[in-house]
Design an enzyme around this catalytic site. Sequence first.
Site, PDB file in Angstrom:
ATOM      1  N   THR A 138       0.820  -1.213   0.000  1.00 45.72           N
ATOM      2  CA  THR A 138       0.000   0.000   0.000  1.00 45.72           C
ATOM      3  C   THR A 138       0.852   1.260   0.000  1.00 45.72           C
ATOM      4  O   THR A 138       0.499   2.274  -0.613  1.00 45.72           O
ATOM      5  CB  THR A 138      -0.946  -0.001   1.213  1.00 45.72           C
ATOM      6  N   SER A 156       1.746  -7.405  -0.747  1.00 46.90           N
ATOM      7  CA  SER A 156       2.354  -8.367   0.175  1.00 46.90           C
ATOM      8  C   SER A 156       1.699  -9.748   0.180  1.00 46.90           C
ATOM      9  O   SER A 156       2.381 -10.723   0.516  1.00 46.90           O
ATOM     10  CB  SER A 156       2.427  -7.793   1.592  1.00 46.90           C
ATOM     11  N   THR A 196       1.551  -4.445   4.310  1.00 48.80           N
ATOM     12  CA  THR A 196       1.339  -4.791   5.717  1.00 48.80           C
ATOM     13  C   THR A 196       0.785  -6.196   5.949  1.00 48.80           C
ATOM     14  O   THR A 196       0.942  -6.745   7.038  1.00 48.80           O
ATOM     15  CB  THR A 196       0.389  -3.780   6.389  1.00 48.80           C
ATOM     16  N   ASP A 197       0.158  -6.811   4.947  1.00 45.36           N
ATOM     17  CA  ASP A 197      -0.498  -8.104   5.182  1.00 45.36           C
ATOM     18  C   ASP A 197       0.484  -9.188   5.609  1.00 45.36           C
ATOM     19  O   ASP A 197       0.153 -10.035   6.448  1.00 45.36           O
ATOM     20  CB  ASP A 197      -1.253  -8.559   3.931  1.00 45.36           C
TER      21      ASP A 197
END
Length: 324
Positions: free
Chosen positions: A13, A56, A87-88
């Site tokens: 992101t 990710s 971030t995942d």
Amino acid sequence: MKKKILIVHTGGTISMAENKTTGEVTTVTKHPLSELTYYFNQYADVEEMIEFSLPSPHIEPRHMLQLANRIQRELPYYEGIVVTHGTDTLEETAYFLDLIVHTDKPIILTGAMRSSNEIGSDALYNLISSVRVAVDEQARNKGVLVVMNDEVHTARNVTKTSTSNVATFQSPQFGPLGIVTKDSIVFHHTITSRYCYSVEAINHRVFLLKAYAGMDNGLLEAIIDAKPDGLVVEALGQGNLPKESVPYIEKIIELNIPIVLVSRCFQGIVQPTYGYEGGGRRLKELGVIFSNGLTGPKARIKLQIALEKTYDLAKLKDMFENEN
């Protein structure tokens, strides 16, 4: 003289932008933060590079190893490295790097919950904060760190706790190592130990299974048929499973497939407490390896790395129960 810091972009992101017509957030041809180095100039002499540009969920252990190798090659020329990442799966990459990269220099992972052109974006701020931590002398010898939302977390303990909140990254039970303030970086904890392992490749298949009430043993049958190299089980409570799963656990162990047990709870550790059928004590007697506080995804990462070093169950047990 300002320290030299390398920013390595990998996607996520933080590298995306919102389409103001449709609201869709997606990749763009040019990294939106690639020409904003003037924001960092007061803190460090910053250089940037793009290793890959992937959401990710597309990140695999092979990408993590590629990134680790890149960092190892670049470390002699910089005093710290910041990695931007989706971030995942950020916590998995951070922990992978923590287990692989041998250095006392700061390695920081950061990301964003809102892309750079969304209202309330945390992208640029998290990146600036990460550079500030990377140049701080106290950030040395703390392993790989995750910097998000004014907090500094260890790779081992941090986890994503919310699907969309900018304060998503937390370290349940332990809390952050430190905080980022307007004027300084304040560390109030440190790590007590760290173990690193040198590997040339990641070739072993490790499955992750989450236990639940009334668990269908067809899943365990499928695992036996698939013959993975290792299995991580997120058990109930302190490390317990439905009694119907025990014969399948025995069969998997007979096939010399190591099983690492963690808890599906986000606090506490698995312990061989209960002696009933399927209880933790019985599982340990069967040869199940108890992990000391890792989440399921991180235990899977560690087992993949560990299997590159040894198949010896006693050594694997020591790596999970004693090397933290």
